[in-house]
Design a protein around this motif. Sequence first.
Motif, short mmCIF file in Angstrom:
data_model
loop_
_atom_site.label_atom_id
_atom_site.label_comp_id
_atom_site.label_asym_id
_atom_site.label_seq_id
_atom_site.Cartn_x
_atom_site.Cartn_y
_atom_site.Cartn_z
N GLY A 119 36.77 50.09 -47.58
CA GLY A 119 36.85 51.09 -46.56
C GLY A 119 38.08 52.06 -46.60
N LEU A 120 37.90 52.77 -45.43
CA LEU A 120 39.11 53.57 -45.23
C LEU A 120 40.10 53.02 -44.04
CD1 LEU A 120 37.97 57.28 -45.83
CD2 LEU A 120 39.85 55.96 -47.22
N GLN A 121 41.29 52.91 -44.19
CA GLN A 121 42.20 52.55 -43.13
C GLN A 121 43.37 53.34 -43.14
OE1 GLN A 121 43.45 48.29 -43.01
NE2 GLN A 121 45.55 49.00 -42.39
N ASN A 122 43.66 53.98 -41.78
CA ASN A 122 44.76 54.74 -41.94
C ASN A 122 44.85 55.74 -42.93
OD1 ASN A 122 45.51 52.97 -40.02
ND2 ASN A 122 46.48 51.81 -41.10
N GLY A 123 43.67 56.25 -43.16
CA GLY A 123 43.40 57.51 -44.38
C GLY A 123 43.70 56.88 -45.82
N GLY A 145 53.07 68.46 -54.60
CA GLY A 145 53.25 69.93 -54.62
C GLY A 145 53.13 70.69 -56.01
N TYR A 146 53.53 69.70 -57.17
CA TYR A 146 53.50 70.28 -58.47
C TYR A 146 52.65 69.98 -59.29
CZ TYR A 146 58.68 71.14 -57.40
OH TYR A 146 59.79 71.61 -56.72
N PRO A 147 52.09 70.40 -60.31
CA PRO A 147 50.96 70.14 -61.22
C PRO A 147 51.24 68.76 -61.92
CG PRO A 147 51.62 72.61 -61.73
CD PRO A 147 52.51 71.94 -60.90
N ASP A 148 52.73 68.62 -62.08
CA ASP A 148 53.20 67.28 -62.82
C ASP A 148 53.61 66.27 -61.40
OD1 ASP A 148 54.58 64.94 -63.68
OD2 ASP A 148 56.26 66.29 -64.40
N LYS A 149 52.67 65.25 -61.48
CA LYS A 149 52.51 64.27 -60.31
C LYS A 149 53.61 63.11 -60.45
CE LYS A 149 49.49 66.80 -58.62
NZ LYS A 149 49.67 68.02 -57.72
N GLY A 150 54.67 63.43 -61.43
CA GLY A 150 55.58 62.39 -61.38
C GLY A 150 55.38 61.06 -62.30
N TYR A 151 56.10 60.06 -62.16
CA TYR A 151 55.80 58.95 -62.88
C TYR A 151 55.80 57.72 -62.01
CZ TYR A 151 55.93 55.51 -66.44
OH TYR A 151 55.58 54.28 -67.44
N CYS A 152 54.59 57.11 -61.97
CA CYS A 152 54.40 55.73 -61.25
C CYS A 152 54.94 54.55 -61.68
CB CYS A 152 53.17 55.74 -60.94
SG CYS A 152 52.57 54.59 -59.69
N ALA A 153 55.60 53.65 -60.77
CA ALA A 153 56.00 52.44 -61.39
C ALA A 153 54.83 51.56 -61.87
CB ALA A 153 56.73 51.64 -60.10
N ALA A 154 53.61 51.94 -61.21
CA ALA A 154 52.47 51.05 -61.90
C ALA A 154 51.76 51.78 -63.24
CB ALA A 154 51.40 51.20 -60.84
N GLY A 155 52.49 52.56 -63.56
CA GLY A 155 52.23 53.26 -64.94
C GLY A 155 51.65 54.65 -64.81
N GLY A 156 51.84 55.62 -65.59
CA GLY A 156 51.09 56.88 -65.66
C GLY A 156 51.72 57.55 -64.31
N ALA A 157 50.87 58.64 -63.92
CA ALA A 157 51.51 59.62 -62.82
C ALA A 157 50.95 58.77 -61.62
CB ALA A 157 50.53 61.05 -62.99
N HIS A 158 51.60 59.48 -60.34
CA HIS A 158 51.19 59.05 -59.14
C HIS A 158 49.74 59.54 -58.84
CE1 HIS A 158 55.09 57.56 -57.85
NE2 HIS A 158 55.69 58.80 -58.27
N SER A 159 49.09 58.74 -57.83
CA SER A 159 47.61 59.09 -57.63
C SER A 159 47.72 59.20 -56.00
CB SER A 159 46.76 58.05 -57.97
OG SER A 159 45.46 58.27 -57.75
N ALA A 160 47.42 60.31 -55.64
CA ALA A 160 47.36 60.56 -53.93
C ALA A 160 46.23 60.04 -53.29
CB ALA A 160 47.52 62.18 -53.70
N GLN A 161 46.43 59.63 -52.41
CA GLN A 161 45.38 59.20 -51.25
C GLN A 161 45.60 59.47 -49.91
OE1 GLN A 161 44.04 55.06 -51.14
NE2 GLN A 161 42.04 55.85 -51.85
N GLY A 162 44.78 59.61 -48.96
CA GLY A 162 44.96 59.66 -47.58
C GLY A 162 45.76 60.89 -47.04
N TYR A 163 46.63 60.81 -46.16
CA TYR A 163 47.07 61.83 -45.43
C TYR A 163 47.94 62.84 -46.23
CZ TYR A 163 45.51 59.09 -41.46
OH TYR A 163 44.93 58.37 -40.39
N THR A 164 48.18 64.21 -45.70
CA THR A 164 49.11 64.98 -46.16
C THR A 164 50.39 65.11 -45.37
OG1 THR A 164 47.65 66.36 -47.43
CG2 THR A 164 49.62 67.28 -47.23
N PHE A 165 51.47 64.51 -45.52
CA PHE A 165 52.53 64.46 -44.66
C PHE A 165 53.37 65.88 -44.88
CE2 PHE A 165 51.30 60.11 -45.40
CZ PHE A 165 51.37 59.46 -44.28
#
Length: 201
Positions: free
Chosen positions: A2-6, A127-147
């Motif tokens: 389920g969703l919690q806090n976005g 905000g860039y096409p390149d979503k950076g590098y995640c410590a869990a591997g690959g690019a970051h994966s956005a979820q929830g609110y836009t801060f």
Amino acid sequence: MGLQNGFTTPPGDPSAFAPSSRRAFLGRAAGVGAGIVGVAAAATLVGTSAATAASQGAQAVQEKWRYCQKCSSLFYWGYPSHGVCPSGGAHSAEGYNFVLPYGVGETSTAQADWRYCQKCYSMFFWGYPDKGYCAAGGAHSAQGYTFVLPHDVPGTATRQRDWRYCQRCRVMFFWGYPDKGYCALGGAHSAQGYNFVLPHV
């Protein structure tokens, strides 16, 4: 899930999560029990009733964003699990409880497109096409609110300066110590752009 806090709620009961901390990080967190808030949701603003918040035109905010004493990044601390830290294991919270605005317009002193990464739990710039590098591997994966995070404004007793964007991994990290933390690409974070000033309780 389920969703919690976005965000998608991971397994486990977030209400069972008990905070712990070590040495102070430029001050101690206060009011950790205050809820994730938003006037539109008729929730409680930190230390303020929903009615009072509405009359003051308060914006929606989310708490439980914390400094990781291992990698120096900003991460979400509201779940029983604590994400993936680039220095190994989970993030380790210390210091202030940051309360961050979301869902409002960008201004000359507030930048939009900051997101929660559902893989590592860090705050990263989306905000860039390149979503950076995640410590869990690959690019970051956005979820929830836009801060929408304030920058280049004066620091106060409840707003901490020296939070910066890492141009290598794309996360928000604390730049105020000689040690610049640990980046998911190895080595220290590398600051670029605005000096963010984050509100906390």
